[in-house]
Enzyme design. Structure first.
Site, mmCIF file in Angstrom:
data_model
loop_
_atom_site.group_PDB
_atom_site.id
_atom_site.type_symbol
_atom_site.label_atom_id
_atom_site.label_comp_id
_atom_site.label_asym_id
_atom_site.label_seq_id
_atom_site.Cartn_x
_atom_site.Cartn_y
_atom_site.Cartn_z
ATOM 1 C CB THR A 44 -0.899 0.031 1.243
ATOM 2 O OG1 THR A 44 -1.569 -1.207 1.344
ATOM 3 C CG2 THR A 44 -1.903 1.155 1.159
ATOM 4 C CD GLN A 45 4.218 2.345 -1.642
ATOM 5 O OE1 GLN A 45 4.728 3.362 -1.204
ATOM 6 N NE2 GLN A 45 4.590 1.138 -1.230
#
Lengths: 279, 243, 280
Positions: A44-45
């Site tokens: 997840t960014q």
């Protein structure tokens, strides 16, 4: 041979066509197969569907915490039925802002925690209290950030400690924790905290504040947030956990679908400029 | 686009065009705060402000930063708060094992210091983003301060400031604790180092923090001083400006 | 020795439904010197008799602290007890680290019981040869558990394990009501030592060298008393030798006493048992 410094040693594209990742770059084969992307393995960014602020305050013999029901997709109000206050055990509330899918994951692990601790270990006991929940969540959050795969949330844990004193503590996607008598996440930390700290200037001052006062400031804060936070909603949930000093029992009150009251929009008619047709 | 590029600059430009920029999650943040340790003849103090911040927001006006980890050892790890808490937790945990493994023997400050080096260096390639200080008494009963960089390089010192306002406080300490740049009046000689008394040290610490609080946005709210002597550990608290 | 076809491993039941290897493990506990535990509302006391392999040797440790709220007394194979107590220590610290709360005694005991149970179901494994009394004070109050190599766990008001422990149990049973009402730790310890005293063989007395005492309870972290520190408790006893021996002392003048009638436990074990390899 491709002489580009970065691709040095690989067959040149002019002669052999596009480089086939399936042949050589075994480590990333799976990903290249999926989307033929040059990105490395990715966690997840950024959050996708998000919930905005959670605000909370201690008062003399308890704690109040509130969060609205919106789930935003960027600037789109994608959902308006997201419950972001989670009850854990009999006397603890966990309020979560940030990514909603991570929220739902946290909800699941908290469910598992409750089953493990209260049912398996305790045969239906009632020992899971806010400090335990917070410590556990902060371990989860810090471990996830250390694996570079964070749960994209800011969390407030509200309840009572083992001495039956109000307990309020924060943890976020980095594993950073702190306690205070008033805590707010996201936009709330800019808009609600000044109002809340006005009520409770010093940490210890919460004992001079009663439930009505705290509730009023929380309502005011929710209104201010609705006015100024574009990702907030009009409908919110709030929970009050209080120690009844006569019976010594902890009372739990969970209110859903509360509306922001006393909205004043008279100023709107005087707005000039941009799309307004008034001059 | 040029196919054959020879200069270094062009190598980089081709990289920028063809490689997606890696936009990574940043696992660190700076939670401000500043800490300070001074060793005396038969005591040592570790002091820190109680503010915890994130950007321009004050998260908490009172979050404990100086920890009494047991065996007359004080410890603090200032910088990224989550790493600081983790490091101190790890040390406390290991101290418990040390007690089990060594018939409840007291951990000496020098051994604690070496052990913390290993805790920090174990994460050499994903460091704890903290400036660590410990304080205690050595085998001769003299005050001891050990200070560390984020990856475990350490040294015993007479005094050390760490964290946000370290650069403001350290020169003041050099001058007032180690008498740097102080001459004996009427002579051409430097003042020699002598131990300060506890009340003088407390005054220095309070001055250092009130001054730093004036100039640094990450310093303020409260000053907590932990003092270790052979009698044990005691705590003093003084309010600081909350702006 | 008799031959038994059903005791080669723990995976084979005897035709009567017994697991001999497990039962032998329970026997190993009886080879060890006695340990006694007793509870009141707010306290748990452990007392134990230490033995030394030889005159010049040190006494084997009988009580191990697990955490500030919990400790164990052992009888049987000391190395097995060390492994189990290390595991308990780990579990206790883990719980503190993850949940910011001290592990419940019950949960801790179950964790080693599960470990022990696994050893009763594997081919190449040997059951633990040690019994433990686990004393703890947590949010659910004071607790005393007995752990057995079979993996079974039972909670007791008062319990005793090890050589001639039946005598201690008898004392505890007779004085159960007084013990349960006891509010003073001092008196609880005296009861514990009285019970322990009854397990002594004829030529042994409780001394500060061979006695160990531990207490845990409300506002009382787990603390063990050894060596010189034990004397204060022994001083509170009316006698430091076995009641039967005291009777004998008075009878000694009148006749030669063969005192073999006293206790069935006495007959189970030869007099050289104190030198046995299996002792802790």
């Amino acid at each position: 041979m491709n002489h580009d410094p970065y691709y040095w040693g690989r067959p040149s594209d002019e002669v052999y066509g596009q480089y086939n990742y399936n042949i050589a770059n075994a480590k990333n084969v799976e990903q290249h197969n999926q989307n033929n992307s040059n990105f490395p393995k990715m966690n997840t960014q950024q959050p996708i569907i998000t919930g905005t602020s959670v605000i909370s305050s201690k008062f003399k013999n308890g704690i109040i915490i509130a969060a609205d029901n919106v789930g935003s997709y960027g600037s789109l109000m994608r959902f308006n039925n997201i419950e972001r206050l989670i009850k854990v055990g009999s006397q603890t509330i966990v309020g979560i802002s940030g990514d909603i899918s991570d929220l739902q994951y946290i909800q699941r692990i908290l469910d598992e925690l409750e089953i493990q601790q209260e049912v398996y270990d305790n045969d239906g006991g009632d020992f899971l209290i806010a400090p335990n929940v917070h410590e556990y969540l902060s371990r989860v959050m810090y471990n996830r950030r250390s694996n570079m795969n964070p749960l994209w949330n800011s969390i407030i844990v509200a309840g009572f400690d083992s001495e039956k004193k109000p307990f309020l503590r924060y943890v976020d996607l980095l594993g950073v924790t702190y306690h205070a008598s008033t805590i707010a996440t996201g936009f709330g930390s800019h808009l609600a905290i000044p109002l809340l700290r006005n009520l409770i200037p010093e940490n210890k001052d919460y004992i001079n504040v009663n439930e009505e006062q705290a509730k009023k400031v929380i309502e005011d804060s929710m209104r201010v947030l609705f006015y100024r936070d574009a990702r907030s909603g009009e409908v919110y949930s709030y929970a009050v956990i209080r120690l009844n000093e006569e019976t010594g029992k902890i009372e739990f009150e969970f209110n859903k679908k509360t509306k922001v009251e006393d909205q004043k929009w008279r100023f709107a008619k005087d707005i000039r400029g941009y799309g307004s047709t008034q001059h | 686009m040029n196919q054959v590029q020879t200069t270094v600059a062009s190598e980089y430009s081709s990289e920028i065009n063809k490689i997606p920029i890696e936009h990574r999650f940043n696992p660190y943040s700076d939670n401000g705060g500043t800490v300070l340790g001074i060793a005396g003849k038969d005591f040592a103090v570790l002091a820190g402000d109680t503010r915890q911040s994130e950007g321009y927001s004050i998260q908490s006006r009172y979050e404990k930063k100086i920890h009494n980890v047991g065996d007359n050892i004080l410890m603090t790890a200032n910088g990224f708060a989550a790493d600081g808490v983790e490091l101190i937790d790890q040390f406390k945990q290991q101290l418990k094992w040390y007690k089990f493994d060594n018939q409840n023997q007291k951990l000496k400050i020098g051994s604690a210091a070496r052990y913390i080096q290993h805790l920090l260096y174990n994460k050499r390639f994903f460091p704890f983003y903290v400036h660590t200080l410990i304080a205690g008494l050595d085998d001769d009963g003299k005050g001891a301060i050990y200070s560390y960089d984020p990856v475990g390089s350490y040294e015993r010192e007479q005094c050390r400031a760490g964290g946000a306002a370290a650069s403001l406080i350290m020169p003041f300490l050099d001058n007032q604790v180690n008498f740097k740049n102080q001459m004996i009046p009427g002579t051409n000689e430097n003042k020699t180092i002598e131990f300060l008394e506890l009340d003088e040290v407390i005054k220095l610490v309070r001055d250092a923090f009130t001054s730093a609080g004036e100039r640094h946005i990450y310093v303020g709210d409260g000053l907590e001083i932990l003092i270790v002597t052979k009698e044990g550990v005691r705590t003093e608290y003084y309010p600081l400006k909350r702006d | 020795m008799f031959r038994n076809n059903y005791d080669n491993d723990t995976v084979t039941y005897s035709p009567t439904g017994r697991l001999f290897q497990v039962e032998y493990a329970l026997e190993a506990i009886k080879q060890g010197s006695a340990a006694v535990g007793l509870t009141s509302k707010n306290h748990v006391v452990l007392v134990a008799l230490k033995r030394n392999a030889e005159e010049l040797g040190s006494y084997q440790k009988k009580i191990i602290k697990i955490d500030s709220h919990m400790g164990v007394a052992l009888a049987g194979l000391a190395p097995d007890a060390r492994v189990l107590s290390n595991y308990l220590k780990k579990k206790a610290m883990e719980n503190k680290l993850i949940f910011d709360k001290q592990i419940q005694t019950y949960k801790a005991v179950l964790s080693i019981a599960d470990k022990a149970q696994e050893n009763t179901q594997g081919f190449g494994s040997r059951p633990y040869g040690v019994g433990l009394l686990i004393a703890g004070y947590d949010e659910t109050g004071s607790h005393l558990f007995e752990f057995q190599p079979s993996g079974s766990v039972l909670e007791y008001f008062g319990a005793a394990i090890g050589a001639r422990s039946q005598a201690a149990r008898t004392y505890l049973e007779r004085n159960l009501e007084i013990i349960q009402q006891e509010t003073e730790v001092e008196k609880l310890i005296v009861h514990g030592l009285n019970a322990l005293r009854d397990t002594l063989s004829q030529d042994v007395e409780l001394t500060f060298k061979n006695t160990t005492v531990a207490v845990v309870g409300k506002d009382q972290e787990f603390i063990t008393y050894d060596d010189e520190d034990v004397q204060q408790w022994l001083d509170k006893l009316d006698s430091v030798s076995n009641a039967r021996n005291r009777e004998e002392e008075t009878e000694e003048n009148t006749e030669e006493n063969t005192h073999e009638t006293n206790n069935e436990d006495n007959q189970d074990h030869p007099t050289n048992e104190d030198r046995m390899e299996t002792d802790e």
